[in-house]
Design an enzyme around this catalytic site. Sequence first.
Site, PDB file in Angstrom:
ATOM      1  N   TYR A 147       0.708  -1.073   0.129  1.00  0.00           N
ATOM      2  CA  TYR A 147       0.009  -0.091  -0.232  1.00  0.00           C
ATOM      3  C   TYR A 147       0.781   1.398   0.007  1.00  0.00           C
ATOM      4  CZ  TYR A 147      -3.762   3.347   1.332  1.00  0.00           C
ATOM      5  OH  TYR A 147      -4.737   4.400   1.075  1.00  0.00           O
ATOM      6  N   GLU A 154       1.599   6.540  -6.899  1.00  0.00           N
ATOM      7  CA  GLU A 154       0.498   7.070  -7.425  1.00  0.00           C
ATOM      8  C   GLU A 154       0.602   8.529  -7.117  1.00  0.00           C
ATOM      9  OE1 GLU A 154      -3.474   6.048  -5.844  1.00  0.00           O
ATOM     10  OE2 GLU A 154      -2.752   3.938  -5.982  1.00  0.00           O
TER      11      GLU A 154
END
Length: 221
Positions: A147, A154
């Site tokens: 994550y 991102e």
Amino acid sequence: MAGVGSAVRRLYLSVYNWAVFFGWAQVLYYAVTTLLESGHEAVYAAVERPLQFAQTAAFLEILHGLVGLVRSPVSATLPQIGSRLFLTWGILWSFPETHSHILVTSLVISWSITEIIRYSFFGMKEAFGFAPSWLLWLRYSTFMVLYPTGISSEVGLIYIALPYMKASEKYCLRMPNKWNFSFDFFYASILSLAIYVPGSPHMFTYMLAQRKKALAKAKAA
């Protein structure tokens, strides 16, 4: 009739999960082989089609939650899938200048490992009624590494794309127009970066709570 409906539901979800699993397996295979053979600059071109298929198919998970096919809360599913669709189409597909960056490789590898584990876990549960304990552990543990790497990739790719957004004015709507409305994709993307600040820790905390709950339940069983 209830039994037939339940069987149809399980069949559909099993086919869905395994189809998307194979999509992500393709992404990981192409990403790793291309990285080793040609370098990170060529990774996006190799994974583009399976990545777009696998990530866009995740939109159905929002519908699954809305109609009650699965128990996952839409409030948790929507932001995660929405952000990934934004990266897949709004950043990577829209701005080819980002394709050669190393963050594309870290993004698709983080995403694909996460989703291979997740879709195989749910695919086994729907097809066979259970998933092995080692897969349960992977499902609720690997996010602690993947994550942060995925989110960092991102955020980095959105930031890298900002100058190209501003220069191209892509997806911008200027006034005057018949809708009497203006939109600037550049500023919308900056807003999305701001949302990551509170959103990412919130999602990570939520997943930690889910991990504790799932592993405790498995241990009790």
